[in-house]
Design a protein around this motif. Structure first.
Motif, short mmCIF file in Angstrom:
data_model
loop_
_atom_site.label_atom_id
_atom_site.label_comp_id
_atom_site.label_asym_id
_atom_site.label_seq_id
_atom_site.Cartn_x
_atom_site.Cartn_y
_atom_site.Cartn_z
N ASP A 265 0.82 -1.22 0.00
CA ASP A 265 0.00 0.00 0.00
C ASP A 265 0.85 1.26 0.00
O ASP A 265 0.31 2.37 -0.14
CB ASP A 265 -0.92 0.02 1.22
CG ASP A 265 -1.98 -1.06 1.17
OD1 ASP A 265 -2.31 -1.63 2.24
OD2 ASP A 265 -2.48 -1.35 0.05
N ALA A 266 2.15 1.13 0.18
CA ALA A 266 3.02 2.30 0.15
C ALA A 266 2.93 2.97 -1.21
O ALA A 266 3.20 2.36 -2.25
CB ALA A 266 4.46 1.90 0.43
N ALA A 267 2.52 4.24 -1.22
CA ALA A 267 2.26 4.96 -2.46
C ALA A 267 1.84 6.38 -2.08
O ALA A 267 1.87 6.76 -0.90
CB ALA A 267 1.13 4.29 -3.27
N GLU A 268 1.44 7.16 -3.08
CA GLU A 268 0.90 8.48 -2.80
C GLU A 268 -0.59 8.45 -3.10
O GLU A 268 -1.03 7.87 -4.09
CB GLU A 268 1.60 9.56 -3.65
CG GLU A 268 1.22 10.97 -3.23
CD GLU A 268 2.29 11.99 -3.56
OE1 GLU A 268 3.12 11.74 -4.45
OE2 GLU A 268 2.28 13.07 -2.91
N TYR A 269 -1.35 9.08 -2.23
CA TYR A 269 -2.80 9.04 -2.31
C TYR A 269 -3.34 10.45 -2.53
O TYR A 269 -2.94 11.39 -1.84
CB TYR A 269 -3.39 8.44 -1.03
CG TYR A 269 -3.06 6.97 -0.89
CD1 TYR A 269 -1.82 6.56 -0.43
CD2 TYR A 269 -3.97 5.99 -1.26
CE1 TYR A 269 -1.49 5.22 -0.33
CE2 TYR A 269 -3.67 4.65 -1.16
CZ TYR A 269 -2.42 4.27 -0.70
OH TYR A 269 -2.11 2.93 -0.60
N PHE A 270 -4.25 10.55 -3.49
CA PHE A 270 -4.82 11.84 -3.84
C PHE A 270 -6.34 11.81 -3.68
O PHE A 270 -7.01 10.90 -4.19
CB PHE A 270 -4.49 12.21 -5.29
CG PHE A 270 -3.05 12.49 -5.54
CD1 PHE A 270 -2.19 11.50 -5.98
CD2 PHE A 270 -2.53 13.76 -5.31
CE1 PHE A 270 -0.85 11.76 -6.20
CE2 PHE A 270 -1.18 14.04 -5.53
CZ PHE A 270 -0.35 13.02 -5.98
N CYS A 271 -6.85 12.83 -3.03
CA CYS A 271 -8.27 13.06 -2.94
C CYS A 271 -8.64 14.10 -4.00
O CYS A 271 -7.84 15.00 -4.30
CB CYS A 271 -8.62 13.58 -1.55
SG CYS A 271 -10.36 13.88 -1.24
N ALA A 272 -9.82 13.96 -4.61
CA ALA A 272 -10.22 14.90 -5.64
C ALA A 272 -11.72 15.15 -5.56
O ALA A 272 -12.49 14.28 -5.16
CB ALA A 272 -9.86 14.37 -7.03
N VAL A 273 -12.11 16.35 -5.96
CA VAL A 273 -13.52 16.72 -6.04
C VAL A 273 -13.83 17.14 -7.46
O VAL A 273 -13.01 17.82 -8.12
CB VAL A 273 -13.87 17.83 -5.03
CG1 VAL A 273 -13.10 19.11 -5.30
CG2 VAL A 273 -15.37 18.13 -5.03
N GLU A 274 -14.97 16.74 -7.96
CA GLU A 274 -15.35 17.10 -9.32
C GLU A 274 -16.29 18.28 -9.29
O GLU A 274 -17.30 18.27 -8.59
CB GLU A 274 -16.03 15.94 -10.02
CG GLU A 274 -16.40 16.23 -11.46
CD GLU A 274 -16.88 15.00 -12.17
OE1 GLU A 274 -16.19 13.97 -12.12
OE2 GLU A 274 -17.96 15.06 -12.77
N GLY A 275 -15.92 19.30 -10.08
CA GLY A 275 -16.77 20.47 -10.18
C GLY A 275 -17.47 20.53 -11.51
O GLY A 275 -17.77 19.52 -12.11
N SER A 276 -17.66 21.73 -11.99
CA SER A 276 -18.41 21.90 -13.24
C SER A 276 -17.59 21.41 -14.42
O SER A 276 -16.36 21.49 -14.41
CB SER A 276 -18.76 23.37 -13.44
OG SER A 276 -17.59 24.14 -13.48
N GLY A 277 -18.26 20.90 -15.42
CA GLY A 277 -17.58 20.43 -16.63
C GLY A 277 -16.73 19.21 -16.42
O GLY A 277 -15.81 18.96 -17.20
#
Lengths: 112, 116
Positions: free
Chosen positions: A85-97
């Protein structure tokens, strides 16, 4: 405009220990939220997503995340971490378009 | 096997030269995206295209150009006007953009560009 904050730049956990990665978002409407994982020098792989419905979502590799509207959070959890599981983790939010806004990432190290 | 390919994996260029990064997908996705990744900054959107022959600027479009002549291809040109082009570039696609979302984005393996 939407934004995502991942307050932890680097986290180290022991193999077998539980994990929680924090994510806070800012978005005026109903958020669509994602967690991605990236191994060094590789592309991003989707772990899980929240669009609507049940606030606890299950993903691949034993990960889950809970959407808490009152706290504007979407924290990622795993009950028992593996060395892979060692890695980089990214959270993201989707907006318009369908545009994604990413956090700056949390790098996870796993101690044997 | 369906997926997104980016070539080459590593690219080296001299300052002042334009360079084009390739992105091809066989997922039959309508929307395609280009991101730039720098250490500690996450991913930032350069350009995106929701349909063939149409594209829009993202957050950091200055010094970059794109074309979308075919559904499966979305090449990115890093021009000499880009002040700091050395970075990791990621291409992504999704089923449909704009009005039909949300849909998750699928990412290619990336191209690391070094300009000296």
């Amino acid at each position: 405009a939407q934004s995502v904050t991942q307050p932890d730049i680097h986290i180290t956990v022991s193999e077998g220990a539980s994990l929680e990665l924090r994510c806070n978002y800012s978005y005026g409407a109903t958020p669509y939220l994602f967690w991605y994982v990236q191994s060094p020098g590789q592309g991003l792989q989707l772990l899980l997503k929240y669009f609507s419905g049940d606030t606890l979502v299950q993903g691949i590799k034993g990960f889950e995340a809970e959407f808490k509207r009152s706290q504007s959070s979407f924290n990622l959890r795993k009950p028992s971490v593996h060395w892979s599981d060692a890695a980089e983790y990214f959270c993201a939010v989707e907006g318009s378009g369908d545009k994604l806004t990413f956090g700056t990432g949390t790098r996870l190290a796993v101690r044997p | 096997d369906g997926g997104i390919t980016q070539s080459p994996k590593y690219l080296f260029r001299k300052e002042g030269q334009n360079v084009t990064l390739s992105c091809e997908q066989n997922l039959n996705h309508d929307a395609m995206y280009w991101y730039r990744q720098d250490p500690g900054q996450g991913l930032r959107l350069i350009y995106y295209s929701q349909i063939v022959n149409d594209f829009q600027k993202g957050d950091i479009a200055e010094g970059y150009s794109v074309s979308r002549e075919k559904k499966e291809s979305f090449p990115l040109t890093v021009t000499s006007a880009q002040k700091n082009p050395t970075a990791f570039y990621l291409c992504a696609s999704s089923i449909a953009g704009g009005f039909y979302g949300p849909y998750e984005q699928y990412f290619g393996p990336g191209t690391r560009l070094t300009v000296t």
